[in-house]
Design a protein around this motif. Structure first.
Motif, PDB file in Angstrom:
ATOM      1  N   ASN A 179     -40.510  -4.931 -20.702  1.00 48.07           N
ATOM      2  CA  ASN A 179     -41.527  -4.527 -21.668  1.00 48.07           C
ATOM      3  C   ASN A 179     -41.377  -5.228 -23.013  1.00 48.07           C
ATOM      4  N   GLY A 180     -40.480  -6.199 -23.095  1.00 48.17           N
ATOM      5  CA  GLY A 180     -40.204  -6.853 -24.357  1.00 48.17           C
ATOM      6  C   GLY A 180     -41.052  -8.085 -24.602  1.00 48.17           C
ATOM      7  N   THR A 181     -40.766  -8.754 -25.712  1.00 48.56           N
ATOM      8  CA  THR A 181     -41.527  -9.944 -26.093  1.00 48.56           C
ATOM      9  C   THR A 181     -40.868 -11.232 -25.621  1.00 48.56           C
ATOM     10  N   SER A 182     -39.596 -11.174 -25.261  1.00 48.91           N
ATOM     11  CA  SER A 182     -38.877 -12.357 -24.779  1.00 48.91           C
ATOM     12  C   SER A 182     -38.341 -12.045 -23.391  1.00 48.91           C
ATOM     13  N   ARG A 183     -39.167 -12.341 -22.397  1.00 46.66           N
ATOM     14  CA  ARG A 183     -38.825 -11.912 -21.034  1.00 46.66           C
ATOM     15  C   ARG A 183     -38.174 -13.050 -20.257  1.00 46.66           C
ATOM     16  N   PRO A 184     -37.209 -12.742 -19.399  1.00 45.34           N
ATOM     17  CA  PRO A 184     -36.537 -13.778 -18.610  1.00 45.34           C
ATOM     18  C   PRO A 184     -37.403 -14.241 -17.451  1.00 45.34           C
ATOM     19  N   ASN A 185     -37.033 -15.372 -16.870  1.00 37.82           N
ATOM     20  CA  ASN A 185     -37.687 -15.831 -15.643  1.00 37.82           C
ATOM     21  C   ASN A 185     -37.165 -15.093 -14.425  1.00 37.82           C
ATOM     22  N   VAL A 186     -35.868 -14.742 -14.482  1.00 38.98           N
ATOM     23  CA  VAL A 186     -35.182 -14.146 -13.333  1.00 38.98           C
ATOM     24  C   VAL A 186     -34.324 -12.994 -13.819  1.00 38.98           C
ATOM     25  N   ILE A 187     -34.268 -11.925 -13.027  1.00 42.52           N
ATOM     26  CA  ILE A 187     -33.362 -10.798 -13.283  1.00 42.52           C
ATOM     27  C   ILE A 187     -32.496 -10.587 -12.056  1.00 42.52           C
ATOM     28  N   SER A 188     -31.206 -10.371 -12.273  1.00 45.94           N
ATOM     29  CA  SER A 188     -30.308  -9.941 -11.201  1.00 45.94           C
ATOM     30  C   SER A 188     -29.766  -8.563 -11.537  1.00 45.94           C
TER      31      SER A 188
ATOM     32  N   ALA B 271     -45.625  -8.455 -11.589  1.00 45.77           N
ATOM     33  CA  ALA B 271     -46.918  -8.825 -12.180  1.00 45.77           C
ATOM     34  C   ALA B 271     -46.750  -9.724 -13.399  1.00 45.77           C
ATOM     35  N   GLU B 272     -45.596  -9.661 -14.043  1.00 45.96           N
ATOM     36  CA  GLU B 272     -45.312 -10.515 -15.198  1.00 45.96           C
ATOM     37  C   GLU B 272     -44.680 -11.846 -14.786  1.00 45.96           C
ATOM     38  N   GLY B 273     -44.418 -12.017 -13.488  1.00 41.17           N
ATOM     39  CA  GLY B 273     -43.867 -13.275 -13.004  1.00 41.17           C
ATOM     40  C   GLY B 273     -42.361 -13.327 -12.941  1.00 41.17           C
ATOM     41  N   ILE B 274     -41.679 -12.218 -13.189  1.00 44.18           N
ATOM     42  CA  ILE B 274     -40.216 -12.197 -13.178  1.00 44.18           C
ATOM     43  C   ILE B 274     -39.726 -12.044 -11.744  1.00 44.18           C
ATOM     44  N   SER B 275     -38.831 -12.934 -11.321  1.00 43.50           N
ATOM     45  CA  SER B 275     -38.215 -12.833  -9.996  1.00 43.50           C
ATOM     46  C   SER B 275     -37.000 -11.920 -10.095  1.00 43.50           C
ATOM     47  N   VAL B 276     -37.001 -10.821  -9.355  1.00 39.73           N
ATOM     48  CA  VAL B 276     -35.918  -9.839  -9.425  1.00 39.73           C
ATOM     49  C   VAL B 276     -35.120  -9.866  -8.129  1.00 39.73           C
ATOM     50  N   PHE B 277     -33.786  -9.928  -8.261  1.00 36.18           N
ATOM     51  CA  PHE B 277     -32.882  -9.887  -7.120  1.00 36.18           C
ATOM     52  C   PHE B 277     -31.949  -8.689  -7.283  1.00 36.18           C
TER      53      PHE B 277
ATOM     54  N   SER C 129     -30.256 -34.228  -7.931  1.00 35.98           N
ATOM     55  CA  SER C 129     -31.632 -34.583  -8.302  1.00 35.98           C
ATOM     56  C   SER C 129     -31.991 -34.095  -9.699  1.00 35.98           C
ATOM     57  N   GLY C 130     -30.994 -33.581 -10.428  1.00 39.19           N
ATOM     58  CA  GLY C 130     -31.219 -33.163 -11.808  1.00 39.19           C
ATOM     59  C   GLY C 130     -31.577 -31.711 -11.990  1.00 39.19           C
ATOM     60  N   LEU C 131     -31.546 -30.918 -10.924  1.00 40.75           N
ATOM     61  CA  LEU C 131     -31.900 -29.496 -11.031  1.00 40.75           C
ATOM     62  C   LEU C 131     -30.633 -28.658 -11.182  1.00 40.75           C
ATOM     63  N   THR C 132     -30.449 -28.112 -12.382  1.00 40.44           N
ATOM     64  CA  THR C 132     -29.271 -27.289 -12.676  1.00 40.44           C
ATOM     65  C   THR C 132     -29.644 -25.944 -13.294  1.00 40.44           C
ATOM     66  N   GLY C 133     -30.960 -25.677 -13.415  1.00 41.80           N
ATOM     67  CA  GLY C 133     -31.421 -24.446 -14.052  1.00 41.80           C
ATOM     68  C   GLY C 133     -31.809 -24.617 -15.506  1.00 41.80           C
ATOM     69  N   THR C 134     -31.806 -25.839 -15.998  1.00 38.27           N
ATOM     70  CA  THR C 134     -32.132 -26.093 -17.402  1.00 38.27           C
ATOM     71  C   THR C 134     -33.516 -25.534 -17.764  1.00 38.27           C
ATOM     72  N   GLY C 135     -33.562 -24.807 -18.875  1.00 34.14           N
ATOM     73  CA  GLY C 135     -34.827 -24.250 -19.351  1.00 34.14           C
ATOM     74  C   GLY C 135     -35.190 -22.915 -18.739  1.00 34.14           C
ATOM     75  N   ILE C 136     -34.399 -22.438 -17.796  1.00 32.88           N
ATOM     76  CA  ILE C 136     -34.684 -21.172 -17.120  1.00 32.88           C
ATOM     77  C   ILE C 136     -33.727 -20.101 -17.626  1.00 32.88           C
ATOM     78  N   THR C 137     -34.249 -18.903 -17.866  1.00 30.78           N
ATOM     79  CA  THR C 137     -33.427 -17.792 -18.340  1.00 30.78           C
ATOM     80  C   THR C 137     -33.187 -16.792 -17.215  1.00 30.78           C
ATOM     81  N   ILE C 138     -31.913 -16.536 -16.951  1.00 27.81           N
ATOM     82  CA  ILE C 138     -31.503 -15.497 -15.997  1.00 27.81           C
ATOM     83  C   ILE C 138     -30.924 -14.341 -16.792  1.00 27.81           C
ATOM     84  N   ALA C 139     -31.461 -13.157 -16.615  1.00 29.06           N
ATOM     85  CA  ALA C 139     -30.897 -11.963 -17.238  1.00 29.06           C
ATOM     86  C   ALA C 139     -30.154 -11.159 -16.187  1.00 29.06           C
ATOM     87  N   VAL C 140     -28.914 -10.809 -16.470  1.00 33.52           N
ATOM     88  CA  VAL C 140     -28.171  -9.890 -15.611  1.00 33.52           C
ATOM     89  C   VAL C 140     -28.138  -8.553 -16.344  1.00 33.52           C
TER      90      VAL C 140
END
Length: 765
Positions: A383-392, A419-425, A275-286
């Motif tokens: 606490n930075g200026t460029s925050r990811p959408n997701v953290i693992s 509170a900043e909207g970051i999903s943490v796993f 359906s076209g969903l591959t994570g495009t445009g989303i940032t994952i930080a490990v």
């Protein structure tokens, strides 16, 4: 830091047209989230700071040191860099923050998905500037260098020496040996001026016990094209190389190496790709304490034909504002790989091949930071200026290995991320009912939970195993010949908890034993030196620090306790008998066409967490395509609300879907389910005790090894249990059950069905 999200709020949904304005992405100028919140307060440091009038901070040294002898004192001139003075917000601001996070997760609220910036977070919920100034002035007066204050206004980064720590905090830094590793730590609770007690929780970084990676040591394997299997290369000198393997399954024909195609097939991810969903445009930080060779990621993407999805890779050392406390861990060895790091980067990409992957790595050494590189990387990102959408975060250790200030710092960090909207796993751990024994055997400690993950503001991911091998059904679920993508999975595969010990109930039954206890007793006859005693399994257990959030109470099977319980969900991590692994591409063992050269095989809950982060990235992209914010904050409240619909609530009758969605029903039975409810076997593992020095609670002992590993003398062997006098299904630590369990949480997921249910939950077409 406890969070109390109202259950009722979690099941309210607005019409999409009505809520369209609510869903607008929060920006630096968007003050909707904090509108109407008044947290103005007077300074709480109201007295002169007198170094002679002190107060002791309870539990400010490692609790395990009460039974650990020091091996010597730390020299006074020893550098102690980048410690964190952890601050304490007022009750007013704590209550206001908990209320806001609840609203941010409530689709009916105007603050739904209105995420904060670090500056907004600090201004509304941090410590008052005057109180921070007072704390800084005192630190400087004690000879410390204050490196900076984080935007969250909850952490002051400072450096000094062991001698300055002794003088200022009235504790001696000593050397200790913990789990056969040398560490330094403060010998006693610290004391601070009484005038600061209302604004200071303690100091994180007085010990160097860091969270550890949660993966199985990788194995080198060579592909055998004639058998379509991998043959693990045994070390030339292995401690038990001459001893027959007593495990229930003997894999003389080779082992299975899973690839991205397999996990996408098993967990319903491929439907989202279609359906076209591959994570495009989303940032994952490990977040990591080691770096990797960037070419490894390129090799992985190329080997498994993921390049067309457009994902990107970057390796960074995130810095705090105004000072440097993070350097590249491999700066001295630029060609060196961190196995944990590349596992996380490659397998988050495996699930979300279109996502932007950021490896955020900071060195653990005392020369750069003292609290640990993983924490530094995570808190600097948040606490930075460029925050990811997701953290693992695939790291951890038990709460018993964590002092109160460090635990508070971790929980404060994850609450800010939410509170900043970051999903943490966060990985649950790799050693059953106590996550501190990865690669060894539980001994000298009882039931525990991963301190890095028991915050109510993160989602903890446990580990599963495919059941086909022990059930003899592999031909039903896996092709005997690899496809062009090197995959073999045909569908979803029934799962059990990952458990490599004789406590594995399904393994016991496959060998004809009625119980795991009977199997373990027989097993011991063939293992006189205890070489195969292990606690290797997905971890789960109750927190002894954090309270159970309201959203965790609402689902069938939820433990009737007051603790934050983990895991929340689970994905594949490993297998009994070490038959099934995943493949990684490394600098030492690069992937080659047709696997003509040896590769690394690996597993652990360090695999499970980045894979779920990848699933979240797919969901984020799908919601962003509907005009919603890409960031979802903590996933757990939504996951539990959806599970309550499928499994039933904590009370009352259960719906037919509770039975229908059992993982045992396979792909046809669970085809319409969001969750695969894992109800067979558990994470009960072996544990040991050597009296008088090692006393192990929460262990039922069933036998003795006369000379453990041929060196250590007599050792008692048992199975993890909440009772030392009996071993039953009710006392196992822990068995599965219908609904939620300590073994696998809510179970695994069908990603496509999860996305559909998630949209419905917030009433998005």
């Amino acid at each position: 830091m406890p969070s109390h999200l109202p259950i009722k709020a979690l099941v309210i949904a607005l019409g999409f047209a009505t809520a369209a304005s609510v869903y607008a992405t929060s920006t630096a100028e968007d003050n909707t989230a904090i509108a109407g919140i008044n947290t103005t307060e007077a300074p709480r440091v109201a007295q002169t700071i007198d170094a002679k009038i002190l107060t002791t901070l309870p539990q400010s040294h490692l609790p395990l040191l009460t039974r650990t002898a020091s091996t010597g004192t730390v020299a006074d001139n020893t550098a102690m860099n980048h410690m964190q003075l952890v601050l304490k917000r007022s009750a007013l601001r704590q209550t206001a923050l908990e209320a806001l996070i609840a609203e941010q997760h409530d689709p009916s609220s105007v603050k739904f998905h209105r995420w904060l910036t670090p500056a907004q977070y600090g201004q509304a919920f941090g410590v008052a500037d005057a109180d921070i100034a007072a704390a800084k002035t005192w630190l400087i007066s004690q000879g410390f260098t204050v490196n900076g204050v984080y935007p969250n206004k909850m952490q002051i980064d400072f450096s000094g020496t062991a001698g300055q720590v002794k003088a200022a905090f009235h504790t001696q830094e000593n050397h200790y040996t913990i789990n056969q590793v040398s560490h330094i730590a403060n010998a006693s609770d610290i004391s601070i001026p009484a005038a600061l007690r209302d604004v200071v929780t303690g100091v994180a970084g007085l010990n160097d016990v860091h969270p550890k990676a949660m993966h199985i040591p990788p194995k080198v394997a060579q592909f055998d094209a004639s058998k379509q299997k991998f043959k693990v290369k045994q070390p030339a000198t292995a401690a038990a190389s001459s001893i027959a393997n007593p495990e229930a399954v003997s894999f003389t024909g080779g082992v299975r190496g899973l690839v991205p195609y397999d996990l996408a097939k098993i967990y319903g991810v491929e439907q989202l790709y279609a359906s076209g969903l591959t994570g495009t445009g989303i940032t994952i930080a490990v977040v990591e304490d080691a770096s990797m060779v960037p070419g490894d990621w390129d090799n992985f993407v190329s080997q498994f034909s993921l390049g067309s999805y457009g994902g990107t890779f970057a390796q960074i050392q995130p810095q705090a504002t105004g000072f440097t406390n993070c350097i590249d861990p491999t700066i001295a060895n630029p060609g060196e790989d961190g196995i944990e790091t590349l596992l996380d980067a490659e397998w988050s990409t495996a699930i979300a091949p279109g996502a932007n992957i950021k490896v955020a790595s900071c060195d653990d050494s005392n020369g750069t930071n003292f609290f640990g590189g993983v924490f530094t990387a995570a808190t600097n990102l948040i606490n930075g200026t460029s925050r990811p959408n997701v953290i693992s975060a695939s790291y951890g250790y038990g709460e018993g290995f964590t002092d109160a200030a460090s635990k508070t710092a971790i929980d404060l960090m994850w609450a800010q991320a939410d509170a900043e909207g970051i999903s943490v796993f966060v990985s649950s751990g790799d050693s059953g009912s106590n996550p501190s024994f990865n690669g060894s055997v539980i001994g000298g400690a009882g039931v525990d939970a991963n301190s890095f993950g028991t915050s109510p503001n993160v989602t903890v991911v446990g580990g599963t195993d495919t059941a086909d091998v022990l059930q003899g059904t592999s031909k039903k679920y896996f092709s005997q010949i690899l496809n062009p993508a090197y995959g073999s999975a045909l569908s979803y595969v029934p799962e059990i908890p990952w458990n490599q010990s004789c406590g594995n109930t399904l393994a016991a039954k496959s060998m004809g034993f009625a119980t795991a206890l009977a199997f373990c007793k027989e097993y011991l006859k063939y293992d006189p030196y205890g070489y195969y005693i292990t606690s290797e399994a997905g971890s789960g257990g109750p927190s002894s620090v954090d309270r159970k959030p309201a959203w965790q109470r609402q689902v069938h099977g939820a433990a009737k306790d007051q603790s934050r319980d983990v895991p929340d969900v689970s994905l594949f991590a490993g297998s009994y008998g070490s038959y099934t692994w995943v493949i990684i591409c490394t600098a030492s063992y690069p992937c080659t066409s047709g696997f003509s050269a040896p590769v690394y095989l690996v597993g652990g809950t360090s695999l499970s967490s980045p894979m779920f982060a990848g699933i979240q990235a797919l969901i984020d992209q799908g919601l962003a395509a509907k005009g919603l914010p890409a960031s979802q904050g903590n996933a757990a409240p939504t996951l539990y609300a959806l599970a309550a619909e499928e499994y039933g609530g904590a009370t009352g009758s259960t719906p037919p879907s509770l039975e229908t969605c059992s993982a045992d029903n396979g792909p046809k039975g669970t085809g319409k389910c969001v969750f695969h409810n894992i109800t067979t076997s558990g994470i009960t593992t072996q544990c040991i005790q050597q009296l008088p020095g090692m006393v192990t609670p929460d262990c039922y002992f069933y036998g003795t090894v006369n000379n453990y590993l041929g060196f250590f003398g007599p050792v008692q062997v048992g199975l993890t249990s909440t009772s030392a006098t009996k071993f039953t299904p009710k006392t196992e630590a822990y068995a599965t059950q219908p609904g939620w369990s300590f073994a696998t949480g809510l179970g695994s997921v069908n990603a496509s069905n999860l996305f559909t249910a998630w949209k419905k939950f917030i009433n998005v077409p």
